[in-house]
Scaffold this motif. Structure first.
Motif, PDB file in Angstrom:
ATOM      1  N   UNK A 205       2.150  14.615  -3.257  1.00 28.40           N
ATOM      2  CA  UNK A 205       1.870  13.541  -2.305  1.00 28.40           C
ATOM      3  C   UNK A 205       1.704  14.049  -0.871  1.00 28.40           C
ATOM      4  N   UNK A 206       2.526  15.018  -0.452  1.00 25.55           N
ATOM      5  CA  UNK A 206       2.469  15.478   0.940  1.00 25.55           C
ATOM      6  C   UNK A 206       1.085  15.987   1.325  1.00 25.55           C
TER       7      UNK A 206
ATOM      8  N   UNK B 171      -1.663  13.130   1.076  1.00 28.75           N
ATOM      9  CA  UNK B 171      -1.606  12.169   2.179  1.00 28.75           C
ATOM     10  C   UNK B 171      -2.107  12.826   3.461  1.00 28.75           C
TER      11      UNK B 171
ATOM     12  N   UNK C 152      -2.824   6.448  -5.115  1.00 31.80           N
ATOM     13  CA  UNK C 152      -1.653   6.134  -4.289  1.00 31.80           C
ATOM     14  C   UNK C 152      -1.697   6.807  -2.921  1.00 31.80           C
ATOM     15  N   UNK C 153      -2.137   8.077  -2.876  1.00 32.41           N
ATOM     16  CA  UNK C 153      -2.065   8.735  -1.570  1.00 32.41           C
ATOM     17  C   UNK C 153      -3.196   8.295  -0.644  1.00 32.41           C
TER      18      UNK C 153
ATOM     19  N   UNK D 274       0.806  -1.220   0.000  1.00 29.83           N
ATOM     20  CA  UNK D 274       0.000   0.000   0.000  1.00 29.83           C
ATOM     21  C   UNK D 274       0.842   1.275   0.000  1.00 29.83           C
TER      22      UNK D 274
ATOM     23  N   UNK E 233       8.084   7.191  -5.211  1.00 29.82           N
ATOM     24  CA  UNK E 233       7.976   8.418  -6.007  1.00 29.82           C
ATOM     25  C   UNK E 233       8.349   9.632  -5.152  1.00 29.82           C
TER      26      UNK E 233
ATOM     27  N   UNK F  16       5.022  11.688 -13.167  1.00 27.61           N
ATOM     28  CA  UNK F  16       5.762  11.118 -12.042  1.00 27.61           C
ATOM     29  C   UNK F  16       6.156  12.222 -11.051  1.00 27.61           C
TER      30      UNK F  16
ATOM     31  N   UNK G 130       3.933   5.012  -3.562  1.00 32.54           N
ATOM     32  CA  UNK G 130       3.972   6.456  -3.361  1.00 32.54           C
ATOM     33  C   UNK G 130       5.284   6.877  -2.698  1.00 32.54           C
TER      34      UNK G 130
ATOM     35  N   UNK H 168      -4.313   5.678   4.294  1.00 31.91           N
ATOM     36  CA  UNK H 168      -5.133   4.733   5.067  1.00 31.91           C
ATOM     37  C   UNK H 168      -4.232   3.777   5.855  1.00 31.91           C
ATOM     38  N   UNK H 169      -3.221   3.223   5.156  1.00 29.75           N
ATOM     39  CA  UNK H 169      -2.316   2.300   5.813  1.00 29.75           C
ATOM     40  C   UNK H 169      -1.586   2.979   6.968  1.00 29.75           C
TER      41      UNK H 169
ATOM     42  N   UNK I 153       3.127  13.775  -9.240  1.00 32.85           N
ATOM     43  CA  UNK I 153       2.641  12.892  -8.171  1.00 32.85           C
ATOM     44  C   UNK I 153       3.514  13.066  -6.921  1.00 32.85           C
ATOM     45  N   UNK I 154       4.827  13.118  -7.137  1.00 35.58           N
ATOM     46  CA  UNK I 154       5.745  13.291  -6.015  1.00 35.58           C
ATOM     47  C   UNK I 154       5.490  14.587  -5.257  1.00 35.58           C
TER      48      UNK I 154
ATOM     49  N   UNK J  76      -4.371   5.189  -0.537  1.00 37.58           N
ATOM     50  CA  UNK J  76      -3.895   3.900  -0.029  1.00 37.58           C
ATOM     51  C   UNK J  76      -2.843   4.097   1.054  1.00 37.58           C
ATOM     52  N   UNK J  77      -1.893   4.961   0.750  1.00 42.88           N
ATOM     53  CA  UNK J  77      -0.811   5.205   1.712  1.00 42.88           C
ATOM     54  C   UNK J  77      -1.352   5.796   3.008  1.00 42.88           C
TER      55      UNK J  77
END
Lengths: 291, 278
Positions: free
Chosen positions: B153-154, B157, B84-85, A13, A20, B146, A17, B90-91, B149-150, B87-88
């Motif tokens: 992400x902050x 998330x 992606x964010x 999971x 990246x 790419x 990310x 939540x985990x 997305x990087x 999923x991240x």
């Protein structure tokens, strides 16, 4: 067994990310610190010379950098005041239960969606041609002329356009704040005979303080980091008079090819932006506890 | 009397907002004028409506190609960011250990870093990835996606993490007992519940990525790959003197934004408000 399985899910999971994120943000950040201790012209074949803290010491002798820092500060102060005044005024107007309030809100927010680069070009035309015309027609040529040709007025032009861009954005924050004020508090003050100004000063403004802090610091950090509008409206001109911090860094690195020195500037830039943002978080958190 | 005052106030507010948008009127009006008309009076309505400058600007800006590139880059960047964010986040939110805390704090801390601090070393790193791993990071839309997305992400998330924390954990536990895998739990139960914050994350990132100039200007040099801000920049470098053509070009770039605003106005205003306050 279950633990191992959970670990596998955890990796599945988060790893994509993280990979990246580390490639795009973390490694470049660390590389950036490393580069700031070197003298280098950006050409791979040329050597990187280790100069220790020389780049940072050298900064103190760079008058263009200090001038840029000064006008960025000046711009930031003017922009923060102007954006918040206009944004708050519109927020008060559109929450006043007028029938045209919704339409007004929609229109005022619009410029924020158009990117800074395009806004700058729009206003380039307004300042160069429309202002000139208004000056000729009204006879107020001291006020309405091409602001972009005059070093100090070019800075005001930037404040003007930045206000146009951001006012709708902070308006939204203030609207949320105003709508969060309980109606009975305002009604109570009306029964007690408070006039419009007293109501504003003694009831609405104090209860708006959280929204005020958020808007203030949001405009503060985005004004300090301005680049797109700067590029398209003035391009740093006339005669470098509006070259803001971010543009100064860009020009030092990619314009003059001073990669190490420019990166040292970028690190300083990071510390200032971080300080502004952390102060905001600190103040917001402190206030939340008090409320 | 009261009604009249209220009516006047309504009119006043409307005109104030209209005046606020007057630069937009100026672009529209002048995008239709011929040269002589434009120099006579920039504020007047155009006498003749000719779409000539739109056609010309469309061609000179390579507008359709730029629109396609912007749509492609924004859509896929936002899609990857959301998947992606969420999923991240939540985990990270559901696994209470030191590692999760460190990762989450790192995401938060990097929100402080301005783009200018990262741009030069990022370009160096992307250069070495291209050279050593033979993955083309420059001059490909995928390379730019790419990087988008990087950078996104902050904040993404962070927003998802806060929202997940507000969802009661019991639902997930019930599903896990029923034998669903983590993957199934997330996509069947959690992700649909995240919808409000997904809208916010999408809106914020669409605005940022659609309007971004600096990052694509550093990674895309191929003219066929230009996004809308990039092609506007180069267009203005060449045609500033021809203002009517320039105005038509600017109008073209604003139209997609207006359509987006008209379609999603409620979500945009709500999303902006939430994104700022958190």
């Amino acid at each position: 067994m279950a633990k191992k399985k959970n670990m596998a899910w955890y990796i599945l999971f988060t790893a994509p990310l993280l990979l990246i994120f580390i490639t795009v943000v973390i490694i470049p950040f660390l590389m950036g610190i490393y580069y700031s201790f070197f003298q280098w012209d950006g050409i791979g074949a040329n050597p990187k010379v280790f100069v220790g803290l020389d780049n940072f010491i050298h900064l103190f002798g760079d008058t263009r950098f200090f001038k840029s820092a000064w006008i960025t500060t000046l711009f930031t102060i003017l922009a923060v005041i102007s954006v918040n005044l206009v944004g708050l005024t519109f927020a008060l107007l559109v929450t006043s239960k007028l029938r045209t309030a919704n339409a007004a809100r929609t229109m005022v927010f619009m410029p924020y969606l158009i990117g800074g680069l395009i806004l700058g070009y729009i206003w380039q035309f307004v300042f160069s041609d429309v202002f000139k015309l208004i000056g000729v027609v009204t006879g107020l040529e001291d006020v309405f002329f091409n602001w972009l040709m005059d070093p100090s007025y070019a800075l005001y032009a930037l404040v003007f356009v930045f206000t146009w861009q951001m006012a709708g954005y902070v308006m939204i924050i203030y609207i949320a704040g105003i709508q969060g004020i309980p109606n009975d508090v305002i009604e109570a003050s009306e029964i007690d005979g408070a006039n419009r100004w007293q109501k504003l000063r003694n009831i609405i403004f104090p209860l708006l303080m959280p929204a005020f802090t958020i808007s203030l610091f949001l405009t503060l950090s985005s004004a300090f980091k301005i680049y797109d509008v700067n590029l398209s409206l003035t391009g740093g001109g006339p005669a470098n008079s509006t070259e803001m911090f971010a543009m100064n860094i860009y020009n030092e690195i990619f314009g003059y090819g001073n990669y190490g020195f420019g990166q040292a500037k970028a690190i300083i830039f990071f510390f200032i932006v971080a300080a502004i943002t952390l102060t905001q978080v600190y103040i917001t958190k402190k206030r939340e506890v008090e409320m | 009397m009261r009604i009249l005052v209220k009516f006047l106030k309504n009119i006043l507010l409307f005109f104030l907002a209209l005046f606020f948008l007057s630069p937009i009127y100026i672009i529209i009006a002048n995008s239709f004028k011929n040269r002589q008309e434009l120099y006579e009076n920039v504020l007047a309505l155009p006498e003749s409506f000719s779409f000539q400058y739109y056609v010309e600007a469309m061609d000179k800006m390579n507008f359709l190609s730029a629109l396609g590139n912007s749509l492609y880059i924004t859509t896929f960047s936002v899609l990857f960011i959301v998947v992606l964010s969420s999923m991240t986040a939540w985990m990270l939110a559901r696994t209470n250990n030191k590692l999760s805390n460190i990762i989450f704090m790192t995401f938060i801390a990097t929100m402080l870093i301005p783009f200018q601090t990262l741009m030069m070393p990022l370009m160096q790193l992307m250069g070495s990835i291209t050279n050593t791993l033979h993955i083309p990071m420059f001059n490909t839309r995928e390379g730019l996606i790419f990087m988008h997305v990087g950078f996104s992400s902050s904040i993404s998330v962070f927003l998802y993490h806060g929202f997940v924390k507000s969802i009661p954990i019991t639902l997930e536990e019930a599903a896990t007992i029923d034998g669903a895998s983590k993957f199934g739990v997330f996509w069947k139960i959690i992700f649909p519940m995240l919808k409000p914050i997904t809208v916010t994350v999408m809106i914020l990132n669409v605005i940022n990525i659609w309007n971004d100039y600096l990052l694509p200007s550093l990674t895309l040099t191929d003219t066929g790959l230009r996004t809308i801000p990039l092609s506007t920049f180069y267009f203005f470098g060449e045609f500033t003197i021809k203002w009517n053509l320039a105005m038509a070009g600017l109008m073209l770039t604003i139209i997609p934004v207006v359509i987006f605003y008209a379609l999603a106005q409620k979500h945009i205003i709500k999303g902006i408000g939430e994104g700022a306050v958190k």
